[in-house]
Write an enzyme that holds these catalytic residues in place. Structure first.
Site, PDB file in Angstrom:
ATOM      1  N   LYS A  80       0.841  -1.201   0.000  1.00  0.00           N
ATOM      2  CA  LYS A  80       0.000   0.000   0.000  1.00  0.00           C
ATOM      3  C   LYS A  80       0.874   1.248   0.000  1.00  0.00           C
ATOM      4  CE  LYS A  80      -3.865  -2.422   2.152  1.00  0.00           C
ATOM      5  NZ  LYS A  80      -4.676  -2.735   3.323  1.00  0.00           N
ATOM      6  N   GLN A 110      -4.641  -1.729   9.565  1.00  0.00           N
ATOM      7  CA  GLN A 110      -4.562  -3.046   8.931  1.00  0.00           C
ATOM      8  C   GLN A 110      -5.159  -4.113   9.846  1.00  0.00           C
ATOM      9  OE1 GLN A 110      -3.718  -3.482   5.770  1.00  0.00           O
ATOM     10  NE2 GLN A 110      -4.011  -5.674   5.835  1.00  0.00           N
ATOM     11  N   ASP A 128     -11.005   2.822   4.125  1.00  0.00           N
ATOM     12  CA  ASP A 128     -11.273   1.379   4.059  1.00  0.00           C
ATOM     13  C   ASP A 128     -12.782   1.112   3.983  1.00  0.00           C
ATOM     14  OD1 ASP A 128      -9.306  -0.555   3.873  1.00  0.00           O
ATOM     15  OD2 ASP A 128      -8.661  -0.314   5.955  1.00  0.00           O
TER      16      ASP A 128
HETATM   17  N1  GUN Z   1      -7.110  -7.017   6.068  1.00  0.00           N
HETATM   18  C1  GUN Z   1      -7.545  -7.745   5.007  1.00  0.00           C
HETATM   19  N2  GUN Z   1      -8.088  -6.944   4.059  1.00  0.00           N
HETATM   20  C2  GUN Z   1      -8.013  -5.685   4.540  1.00  0.00           C
HETATM   21  C3  GUN Z   1      -8.414  -4.425   4.022  1.00  0.00           C
HETATM   22  O1  GUN Z   1      -8.973  -4.299   2.922  1.00  0.00           O
HETATM   23  N3  GUN Z   1      -8.142  -3.352   4.828  1.00  0.00           N
HETATM   24  C4  GUN Z   1      -7.554  -3.478   6.054  1.00  0.00           C
HETATM   25  N4  GUN Z   1      -7.363  -2.368   6.766  1.00  0.00           N
HETATM   26  N5  GUN Z   1      -7.186  -4.636   6.555  1.00  0.00           N
HETATM   27  C5  GUN Z   1      -7.406  -5.739   5.807  1.00  0.00           C
END
Ligand code: GUN
Length: 311
Positions: free
Chosen positions: A71, A115, A138
């Site tokens: 990311k 995350q 998100d």
């Molecule tokens: N863990 C698995 N997929 C995601 C996501 O799309 N965003 C976040 N923040 N954590 C995750």
């Protein structure tokens, strides 16, 4: 009119007489990122701020480390600023709360992501609910989810949003189709079920959500025109569960031990790709499919969060 009829006929011809087409996350995510990069360039040239994504990572889970690193790298690629705030696995909830409040109050930060998963001793829901909905890139905050359900403008969770961008790019007809979603997580299964049922394009599907208690899963899958496999069990969806010419979207990304790989693991999707691919019309590969689209969608949300500040 003649042109439209020809186009529709041509699409049907392609689906019925041509072999399966790969839904290539590399190509589509790159196209999305090029667009974001161009918009960011125009934006900053007009004297506006550089979009800024802040990511919080707790602990050192291998997969989470990889996702967050990707990311951050992708932010750089499109000209965004990024901040990575790391916490020890044993950090207290209070420390995380303070960090989120600080990011909420920082005018330079446009998007915040925490995350997931968080360590067991931390209340995930409590942490997510603290994020300012204007920065919830998100799309996990109850406010964002509520707006999504009502069809109001909001941040759509990145993986479902990435799937929509993919369907849109390949002009896959979804209206009137039966979409079967396997998995009911808050991150993928539930939101994609809502999005595909909305009166939008892509959308207008008749949706069935399947989960661990579903009876006759195979029979239901065999009725699907579109299958979204998002349950996290490697190679779960077998060829005898998929109707001819179905569209198959594989959301799985599980690390499976593989001594032949330098990393010691291979990435497996939820679909038995080798056997399912020959019979379907479109399919996403793993890796190189939905995973790349998730990051592109997150960048889109971050750009939108920044742009919203000028509205
Ligand atoms: N863990 C698995 N997929 C995601 C996501 O799309 N965003 C976040 N923040 N954590 C995750």
């Amino acid at each position: 009119m003649k042109q439209i009829i020809f186009y529709v006929f041509f699409q049907e011809f392609l689906v019925y007489f041509c072999p399966m087409q790969l839904l290539d996350g590399k190509i589509v995510s790159q196209a999305v990122k090029n667009d974001i990069k161009e918009k960011t360039c125009l934006f900053t040239r007009a004297g506006k701020k550089t979009p800024h994504l802040a990511a919080i990572l707790v602990g050192s889970n291998g997969a989470s480390e990889t996702y967050v690193a990707s990311k951050v790298k992708n932010c750089e690629e499109v000209g965004f600023k990024s901040s990575l705030i790391r916490f020890d696995e044993n950090c207290g909830e209070a420390e995380l709360i303070t960090a989120i409040e600080k990011l909420n109050n920082d005018d330079d930060v446009d998007g915040i992501l925490v995350q997931l998963p968080l360590p067991k001793h931390i209340d995930e829901e409590k942490i997510i609910n603290l994020i300012n909905p204007d920065k919830d890139v998100d799309g996990f905050h109850p406010m964002s989810i509520g707006k999504m359900v009502q069809g109001l403008p909001t941040f759509i969770p990145a993986t479902p949003y990435g799937i929509l961008l993919m369907l849109e790019h390949y002009k896959i007809e979804t209206s009137g189709k039966h979409a079967v979603i396997i998995g009911r997580s808050n991150i993928v299964g539930r939101p994609i079920s809502i999005l595909l049922s909305r009166n939008t394009t892509p959308g207008n599907c008749t949706v069935t959500v399947c989960h661990s208690r579903t009876n006759n899963l195979k029979d239901i899958c065999l009725q699907a025109d579109i299958i979204v496999a998002a349950l996290g069990i490697p190679e779960f969806l077998k060829a005898d569960m998929v109707k001819d010419k179905a569209v198959v979207i594989d959301v799985g990304i599980t690390r499976v031990a593989d001594a032949s790989k330098k990393s010691g693991f291979a990435i497996k999707g939820d679909v038995d790709f080798a056997n399912v691919a020959p019979t379907c019309s479109y399919i996403t590969p793993v890796p190189g499919g939905v995973g790349l689209m998730t990051i592109a969608a997150l960048l889109m949300n971050t750009f939108t969060a920044c742009e919203n500040k000028y509205k």
